[in-house]
Write a protein that holds these residues in place. Sequence first.
Motif, PDB file in Angstrom:
ATOM      1  N   ALA A   1      18.587   2.952  -1.711  1.00 33.06           N
ATOM      2  CA  ALA A   1      19.221   3.700  -0.549  1.00 33.06           C
ATOM      3  C   ALA A   1      18.645   4.846  -0.431  1.00 33.06           C
ATOM      4  O   ALA A   1      18.483   5.633   0.711  1.00 33.06           O
ATOM      5  CB  ALA A   1      20.876   3.765  -0.653  1.00 33.06           C
ATOM      6  N   TYR A   2      18.460   5.780  -1.609  1.00 28.35           N
ATOM      7  CA  TYR A   2      17.666   6.940  -1.535  1.00 28.35           C
ATOM      8  C   TYR A   2      16.492   7.016  -0.947  1.00 28.35           C
ATOM      9  O   TYR A   2      15.901   7.923  -0.211  1.00 28.35           O
ATOM     10  CB  TYR A   2      17.721   7.735  -3.077  1.00 28.35           C
ATOM     11  CG  TYR A   2      17.374   8.953  -3.221  1.00 28.35           C
ATOM     12  CD1 TYR A   2      17.565  10.003  -2.154  1.00 28.35           C
ATOM     13  CD2 TYR A   2      16.345   9.223  -4.365  1.00 28.35           C
ATOM     14  CE1 TYR A   2      16.861  11.147  -2.365  1.00 28.35           C
ATOM     15  CE2 TYR A   2      15.784  10.355  -4.430  1.00 28.35           C
ATOM     16  CZ  TYR A   2      15.927  11.293  -3.574  1.00 28.35           C
ATOM     17  OH  TYR A   2      15.423  12.591  -3.577  1.00 28.35           O
ATOM     18  N   GLU A   3      15.650   5.956  -1.174  1.00 25.09           N
ATOM     19  CA  GLU A   3      14.399   5.959  -0.770  1.00 25.09           C
ATOM     20  C   GLU A   3      14.303   5.583   0.758  1.00 25.09           C
ATOM     21  O   GLU A   3      13.349   6.023   1.363  1.00 25.09           O
ATOM     22  CB  GLU A   3      13.564   4.891  -1.370  1.00 25.09           C
ATOM     23  CG  GLU A   3      13.145   5.043  -3.115  1.00 25.09           C
ATOM     24  CD  GLU A   3      12.277   3.934  -3.682  1.00 25.09           C
ATOM     25  OE1 GLU A   3      11.552   4.465  -4.583  1.00 25.09           O
ATOM     26  OE2 GLU A   3      12.129   3.056  -3.194  1.00 25.09           O
ATOM     27  N   MET A   4      15.451   5.110   1.285  1.00 22.54           N
ATOM     28  CA  MET A   4      15.521   4.610   2.319  1.00 22.54           C
ATOM     29  C   MET A   4      16.293   5.789   3.328  1.00 22.54           C
ATOM     30  O   MET A   4      16.334   5.502   4.595  1.00 22.54           O
ATOM     31  CB  MET A   4      16.073   3.614   2.680  1.00 22.54           C
ATOM     32  CG  MET A   4      15.622   2.291   2.162  1.00 22.54           C
ATOM     33  SD  MET A   4      16.540   0.890   2.178  1.00 22.54           S
ATOM     34  CE  MET A   4      16.427   0.199   4.088  1.00 22.54           C
TER      35      MET A   4
ATOM     36  N   GLU B   1       8.585   3.222  -4.058  1.00 26.00           N
ATOM     37  CA  GLU B   1       8.310   2.566  -5.427  1.00 26.00           C
ATOM     38  C   GLU B   1       9.343   1.711  -5.846  1.00 26.00           C
ATOM     39  O   GLU B   1       8.917   0.507  -6.543  1.00 26.00           O
ATOM     40  CB  GLU B   1       7.763   3.600  -6.418  1.00 26.00           C
ATOM     41  CG  GLU B   1       6.681   4.406  -6.242  1.00 26.00           C
ATOM     42  CD  GLU B   1       6.788   5.620  -5.344  1.00 26.00           C
ATOM     43  OE1 GLU B   1       7.933   5.808  -4.550  1.00 26.00           O
ATOM     44  OE2 GLU B   1       5.858   6.643  -5.362  1.00 26.00           O
ATOM     45  N   ILE B   2      10.616   1.862  -5.863  1.00 25.64           N
ATOM     46  CA  ILE B   2      11.629   1.470  -6.255  1.00 25.64           C
ATOM     47  C   ILE B   2      11.855  -0.001  -5.560  1.00 25.64           C
ATOM     48  O   ILE B   2      11.976  -1.007  -5.795  1.00 25.64           O
ATOM     49  CB  ILE B   2      13.012   2.114  -6.286  1.00 25.64           C
ATOM     50  CG1 ILE B   2      12.748   3.192  -7.242  1.00 25.64           C
ATOM     51  CG2 ILE B   2      14.052   1.007  -6.905  1.00 25.64           C
ATOM     52  CD1 ILE B   2      12.468   3.092  -8.766  1.00 25.64           C
ATOM     53  N   CYS B   3      11.672   0.147  -4.159  1.00 23.44           N
ATOM     54  CA  CYS B   3      11.991  -0.945  -3.331  1.00 23.44           C
ATOM     55  C   CYS B   3      10.652  -1.991  -3.612  1.00 23.44           C
ATOM     56  O   CYS B   3      10.991  -3.086  -3.631  1.00 23.44           O
ATOM     57  CB  CYS B   3      11.735  -0.563  -1.880  1.00 23.44           C
ATOM     58  SG  CYS B   3      13.223   0.464  -1.240  1.00 23.44           S
ATOM     59  N   SER B   4       9.591  -1.617  -3.859  1.00 26.10           N
ATOM     60  CA  SER B   4       8.337  -2.500  -3.963  1.00 26.10           C
ATOM     61  C   SER B   4       8.445  -2.890  -5.177  1.00 26.10           C
ATOM     62  O   SER B   4       8.155  -4.310  -5.259  1.00 26.10           O
ATOM     63  CB  SER B   4       7.059  -1.504  -4.099  1.00 26.10           C
ATOM     64  OG  SER B   4       7.009  -0.849  -2.811  1.00 26.10           O
TER      65      SER B   4
ATOM     66  N   LEU C   1      14.641  -5.688   2.306  1.00 22.20           N
ATOM     67  CA  LEU C   1      13.703  -4.526   1.848  1.00 22.20           C
ATOM     68  C   LEU C   1      12.490  -4.548   2.540  1.00 22.20           C
ATOM     69  O   LEU C   1      12.083  -5.567   3.034  1.00 22.20           O
ATOM     70  CB  LEU C   1      13.504  -4.626   0.214  1.00 22.20           C
ATOM     71  CG  LEU C   1      14.648  -4.319  -0.757  1.00 22.20           C
ATOM     72  CD1 LEU C   1      13.901  -4.312  -2.134  1.00 22.20           C
ATOM     73  CD2 LEU C   1      15.226  -2.899  -0.440  1.00 22.20           C
ATOM     74  N   VAL C   2      11.995  -3.245   2.706  1.00 26.52           N
ATOM     75  CA  VAL C   2      10.648  -3.019   3.441  1.00 26.52           C
ATOM     76  C   VAL C   2       9.816  -2.613   2.362  1.00 26.52           C
ATOM     77  O   VAL C   2       9.781  -1.118   2.343  1.00 26.52           O
ATOM     78  CB  VAL C   2      10.519  -2.534   4.645  1.00 26.52           C
ATOM     79  CG1 VAL C   2       9.256  -2.291   5.364  1.00 26.52           C
ATOM     80  CG2 VAL C   2      11.607  -3.291   5.603  1.00 26.52           C
ATOM     81  N   PRO C   3       9.023  -3.088   1.525  1.00 25.63           N
ATOM     82  CA  PRO C   3       8.405  -2.235   0.264  1.00 25.63           C
ATOM     83  C   PRO C   3       7.143  -1.972   1.076  1.00 25.63           C
ATOM     84  O   PRO C   3       6.708  -2.094   2.036  1.00 25.63           O
ATOM     85  CB  PRO C   3       7.984  -3.694  -0.637  1.00 25.63           C
ATOM     86  CG  PRO C   3       8.112  -4.773   0.265  1.00 25.63           C
ATOM     87  CD  PRO C   3       8.965  -4.594   1.322  1.00 25.63           C
ATOM     88  N   ASN C   4       6.512  -1.131   0.144  1.00 23.10           N
ATOM     89  CA  ASN C   4       5.088  -0.442   0.483  1.00 23.10           C
ATOM     90  C   ASN C   4       4.088  -1.522   0.467  1.00 23.10           C
ATOM     91  O   ASN C   4       3.902  -2.208  -1.015  1.00 23.10           O
ATOM     92  CB  ASN C   4       4.825   0.683  -0.394  1.00 23.10           C
ATOM     93  CG  ASN C   4       3.421   1.372  -0.111  1.00 23.10           C
ATOM     94  OD1 ASN C   4       2.886   0.812   0.630  1.00 23.10           O
ATOM     95  ND2 ASN C   4       3.294   2.459  -0.912  1.00 23.10           N
TER      96      ASN C   4
END
Length: 476
Positions: free
Chosen positions: A349-352, A361-364, A409-412
């Motif tokens: 949630a923080y990365e988003m 990085e965490i999402c990925s 999720l939408v990762p890098n």
Amino acid sequence: MTETPHLSQKFQQLQKAKETPKNAFPKIQRIAHYLRGRKHFAQHYSPRLVSIGPIHHGKPELELGEKYKLMWAAKYLERTKQDGQTLYQKIASNIEQLKERFAEDVIRDFPDDEKLSWMLFVDGCSLLQILEKGNLNDPHEMNVKVDQMVLVWQDVLLLENQLPYKVLKDLSGHQNDATLVDIMNNFLKCHHLSPVRADQRKENHDHKNEDRRNIFLTQNNEDGDESVYVNNEDTQQHEEHIIEVSKELPFHLLDQLRRYVLDDPQNESQHQKGAKKKSERNQNPNNEMTTYRNIGELRAAGIKLKVEKSRRLRDIHFSYRWKCLCAELTLPQITVDDTTTPSFHNLIAYEMCPDFENSFEICSFVAFMDSLIDHPEDVKELRSAKVLHNALGSDEEVAKLFNTISTDLVPNTESYSEVRWKIEKHYRKKHRAWIAQGYHTYFSNPWSIIAFHAALFAIVLTVIQTWFAINPRDPS
């Protein structure tokens, strides 16, 4: 068409919207509705015992936590021998600057600056007491039971339960930023995502200076012996070097957790240079889709799992040994327990957050692990390779955890692209898969090697015996 005053005002607003500047830093804000609104997800974003900051302040179910915070703040002032009124004035005099660290809808319920200043003062002092004295092995220093201390640990790492770093710095009494970040890192060492290995143990012994301790780390080496003593001076010097290299202070405690678990800033420049050179040699030329699915399929293709002892989430590699006879996928060691789900949910949630510039990085990482885990059997393989320590329950629960967290999720796409492409190339070249699988079957352990040579020796003897049977020696 004649413009009315109302329409003219709308066009002015449209023009101003284009000129709205971007935030220089991510503000403390509520979880986006499209994350909180997902089924069974909201429970991972809300505190269960203690509110920190304005978002959940004053909720009836957190009334016990308010009493605890007053007690911890009082203990903090007594322990550090600081004057409460002086510290409060530091917060009150900077309240306008501190308000800029929060989203507008967050502080809307605090029109009274005095009320907001007092809340930040109490929450800040209590959080510093938690960071320095919140030891799960000795919760009595906080005057709470261990089950309550576990809840506190989880609550202070929620996205909606954060305080700006400046609040902590103003209240800490430390002139050096490295000292405060060192306190944060010592607190985070017990987190399940910490780069410190799970089998390491730390014992703190207070000396004359209460803020400086000797740190004992115990780790099991390959021989099973326990060793390693780390002097605090070395630890302090190491932490200060990290702060100097990173050149950027954390925005809040959750931000520091994210920095702490991703990588070692000292090796970042070297890591990036190496990754760039490797990626130039191992690019996916046509951005082709991968066809492998999970650990089971990778194992069937002869790919062996290997644990990366660094525990940094970025340390995922694919390589060959013995001239392509053995294919290995190296993964960081992770522990999955009751805190894993809320930790990943809040870091994601923080990365988003729309005002937080990052590379997901965490999402990925979560998306990559989800691509490897489809079934409980995949979790079992990870456990067998000592990549994953399951402290949650059944393997089925762990598989469900990663499959659920990765929803939407939408990762890098650049993250782990080199690893994915190497696996794909191996997966497509069946002869390599057969060779690697043969190596894994017959040479992966001493017993299989002995069995292979025994079978080979038996075949040779059979051939010799057959030859002599067909061509008997002439006695003359």
